[in-house]
Motif scaffolding. Structure first.
Motif, PDB file in Angstrom:
ATOM      1  N   GLU A 209      38.148  66.542  67.923  1.00 20.24           N
ATOM      2  CA  GLU A 209      38.202  65.653  66.760  1.00 20.24           C
ATOM      3  C   GLU A 209      38.615  66.428  65.507  1.00 20.24           C
ATOM      4  OE1 GLU A 209      35.023  62.673  64.794  1.00 20.24           O
ATOM      5  OE2 GLU A 209      35.165  62.612  66.987  1.00 20.24           O
ATOM      6  N   ASP A 210      38.034  67.630  65.344  1.00 19.90           N
ATOM      7  CA  ASP A 210      38.350  68.460  64.173  1.00 19.90           C
ATOM      8  C   ASP A 210      39.817  68.893  64.155  1.00 19.90           C
ATOM      9  OD1 ASP A 210      35.679  68.233  63.465  1.00 19.90           O
ATOM     10  OD2 ASP A 210      35.142  70.260  64.134  1.00 19.90           O
ATOM     11  N   ARG A 211      40.420  69.029  65.324  1.00 24.17           N
ATOM     12  CA  ARG A 211      41.809  69.499  65.416  1.00 24.17           C
ATOM     13  C   ARG A 211      42.808  68.357  65.604  1.00 24.17           C
ATOM     14  NH1 ARG A 211      42.541  74.365  69.452  1.00 24.17           N
ATOM     15  NH2 ARG A 211      44.583  74.278  68.427  1.00 24.17           N
TER      16      ARG A 211
ATOM     17  N   GLN B 145      33.779  67.586  69.625  1.00 29.13           N
ATOM     18  CA  GLN B 145      33.867  67.709  68.168  1.00 29.13           C
ATOM     19  C   GLN B 145      35.063  68.575  67.761  1.00 29.13           C
ATOM     20  OE1 GLN B 145      31.942  66.013  65.788  1.00 29.13           O
ATOM     21  NE2 GLN B 145      33.633  66.752  64.529  1.00 29.13           N
ATOM     22  N   GLN B 146      35.298  69.655  68.508  1.00 31.52           N
ATOM     23  CA  GLN B 146      36.453  70.520  68.203  1.00 31.52           C
ATOM     24  C   GLN B 146      37.761  69.754  68.341  1.00 31.52           C
ATOM     25  OE1 GLN B 146      36.167  73.883  70.826  1.00 31.52           O
ATOM     26  NE2 GLN B 146      34.312  74.677  69.856  1.00 31.52           N
TER      27      GLN B 146
END
Length: 161
Positions: A37-39, A34-35
């Motif tokens: 994807e977030d970045r 998820q991190q």
């Protein structure tokens, strides 16, 4: 299941790495994915922005190293806290895990296909792997997938038996 033999060119990818044992996957690995994807917007030179790669190498006893990355061009700098991985040109068996299907069955069927085929999983020279059947697994995941019922392409590097 459909299986296809494909050769992919070498590529460069950037993102985050998680390494651990199977019992630590939830929630740790999902957080790293998820991190990444977030970045993703920090990676200006993504080759295919709609696909996040999950590159797993079974080099940890009772676990693996996982790279949650995007393929990038050489112009891409490595943002703070991220890593780079370079994957050589390899020949793979490719299949698809479909939404609504059991992931364990998809991999079990793939393992059986490998066992029955003229191929075996690639093992890089000088690397100790703890999975004798599929030591390297590459998953190509659409960024718009449903995390609770994902669909993705699976690529296993192979060589002739």
């Amino acid at each position: 299941m459909n299986y296809e033999i494909v050769t992919l060119p070498a590529f460069r990818a950037v993102g985050l790495k998680w390494e651990g044992i199977f019992s630590e996957i939830v929630p740790n690995l999902k957080e790293v994915i998820q991190q990444t994807e977030d970045r993703a917007d920090e990676l200006k030179y993504k080759v295919n922005p709609s696909v996040q790669l999950g590159l797993s190498y079974h080099v940890v006893e009772n676990g693996f190293a996982h790279y949650a990355v995007y393929e990038v061009s050489d112009e891409q700098e490595i943002p703070d806290g991220m890593i780079e991985i370079r994957v050589p040109e390899w020949t793979y068996v490719k299949t698809t895990h479909h939404k609504g299907k059991d992931i364990h069955k998809t991999y079990a069927d793939l393992h059986q296909w490998l066992f029955d085929s003229d191929y075996t999983a690639l093992r890089e020279a000088g690397v100790d792997y703890y999975d004798p059947y599929m030591p390297i697994k590459h998953e190509y995941c659409p960024v718009d997938r449903d995390p609770s019922d994902p669909h993705f392409d699976i690529y296993i590097p192979i060589i002739k038996k």
